[in-house]
Design an enzyme around this catalytic site. Structure first.
Site, PDB file in Angstrom:
ATOM      1  N   LYS A   7       0.799  -1.236   0.000  1.00 34.26           N
ATOM      2  CA  LYS A   7       0.000   0.000   0.000  1.00 34.26           C
ATOM      3  C   LYS A   7       0.831   1.285   0.000  1.00 34.26           C
ATOM      4  O   LYS A   7       0.393   2.299  -0.546  1.00 34.26           O
ATOM      5  CB  LYS A   7      -0.977   0.009   1.184  1.00 34.26           C
ATOM      6  CG  LYS A   7      -2.111  -0.983   1.019  1.00 34.26           C
ATOM      7  CD  LYS A   7      -3.144  -0.818   2.116  1.00 34.26           C
ATOM      8  CE  LYS A   7      -4.229  -1.863   1.993  1.00 34.26           C
ATOM      9  NZ  LYS A   7      -5.363  -1.612   2.887  1.00 34.26           N
ATOM     10  N   ASP A  43      -9.820   3.092   1.715  1.00 37.78           N
ATOM     11  CA  ASP A  43      -9.947   2.553   3.072  1.00 37.78           C
ATOM     12  C   ASP A  43     -10.568   3.605   3.998  1.00 37.78           C
ATOM     13  O   ASP A  43     -11.378   3.291   4.863  1.00 37.78           O
ATOM     14  CB  ASP A  43      -8.586   2.140   3.620  1.00 37.78           C
ATOM     15  CG  ASP A  43      -8.072   0.846   2.995  1.00 37.78           C
ATOM     16  OD1 ASP A  43      -8.904  -0.008   2.626  1.00 37.78           O
ATOM     17  OD2 ASP A  43      -6.846   0.693   2.865  1.00 37.78           O
TER      18      ASP A  43
END
Ligand code: ATR
Length: 274
Positions: free
Chosen positions: A67, A103
């Protein structure tokens, strides 16, 4: 014409639940698109993305451990993702790769299904990658955030990343704090660790809302004890669901049937619990 290709990159990636979620979403709209798992080792990430531009892969979900590293190989990164320091979504627009973070929106939507965040006190347990997106979401929605972590320095570092206003403390002092919402962001309580909880049972009280982002198993000790004490619980899988919903919107510029994605996700999670 070949079906547009989407997928998830991680290492390992075999346990990812995203393929089930997106298969359900594609099925619902009878879409000519496929979604695959791509296991990409950290040292192969740059080559994989160069190849993704050309193949082309139209969009990617990005999971652990890529990420943050993935940001180095993209053509641009949206502002929210760059403040959080993590990208979990890539959109391939005519060979240019742009990174987003869904997210944080996923977390915000999961919480706002149940409560308003504005002017609420939120206690975040943990200061890792998952915590960063969640803290950003809560701050963005106007909540007052305190991070409690085993290591104070790491909590401090994270708080500073988001500018002033975020308090920090030691996890071991949790009983000295009160909050409207408790969010647990570490991996303690996951899988074989399900009977470990970082929260003493005395912390739970009626009126507290509890969000444990662990979703395997669907109910671990932390969640069970919170429920028993009369707390309202936000299921951890909702963050996964809503981050996926937002990925679909970024890739296809329309809303998915989130209810169908949720059914598919829950089928997988119930099967894993057995
Ligand atoms: P992720 O990116 O998945 O959130 P991470 O960056 O490794 O994972 O962060 C893990 C978090 O879990 C950290 O806040 C870590 O605390 P430290 O900063 O003190 O390491 C926390 N954590 C891991 N194991 C823990 C344990 N046994 N007790 C308390 N906190 C723990």
């Amino acid at each position: 014409m070949a079906a547009p290709l989407y997928g998830v990159i991680g290492f390992p990636v075999k346990h990812s639940l995203s393929p089930a979620m997106f298969a359900a979403a594609f099925w619902e709209y009878n879409m000519n698109a496929t979604y695959e798992k791509f296991e990409v080792a950290p040292d192969a990430l740059g080559d994989f993305l160069a190849d993704a531009r050309r193949r082309p892969i139209s969009g990617l979900s990005v999971t652990i451990p890529h990420k943050t590293a993935v940001m180095d190989y993209l053509d641009s990164v949206d502002t929210h993702a760059s403040v959080i320091g993590a990208v979990n979504t890539v959109v391939n627009k005519k060979g240019k790769l742009k990174g987003y973070n869904t997210d944080w929106t996923g977390a915000q939507r999961a919480i706002e299904d149940v409560m308003e965040l504005k002017d609420k006190d939120v206690l975040v347990l943990g200061a890792g990658g998952a915590a960063a997106a969640i803290i950003y979401a809560c701050g963005n929605a106007g909540a007052r955030v305190t991070i409690l972590n085993r290591t104070l320095d790491k909590a401090q570092e994270l708080a500073e990343r988001f500018g002033g206003g975020i308090k920090v403390g030691l996890l071991s002092d949790i009983l000295q704090y009160r909050a409207n919402l408790l969010i647990h962001t570490t991996s303690i309580g996951m899988g074989p660790d399900a009977e470990r909880s970082l929260v003493p049972v005395e912390f739970f009280r009626k009126g507290l809302i509890v969000f444990d982002i662990v979703y395997t198993p669907l109910e671990n000790r932390l969640v069970r004890e919170a429920r028993r004490a009369g707390c309202r619980v936000i299921p951890g899988y909702k963050m996964l669901l809503y981050q996926g919903e937002k990925q679909f919107e970024l890739w296809f510029k329309k809303k998915p049937r989130t209810d169908k994605m949720e059914e598919a996700l829950l089928r997988e999670l119930v099967a894993l619990d057995r």
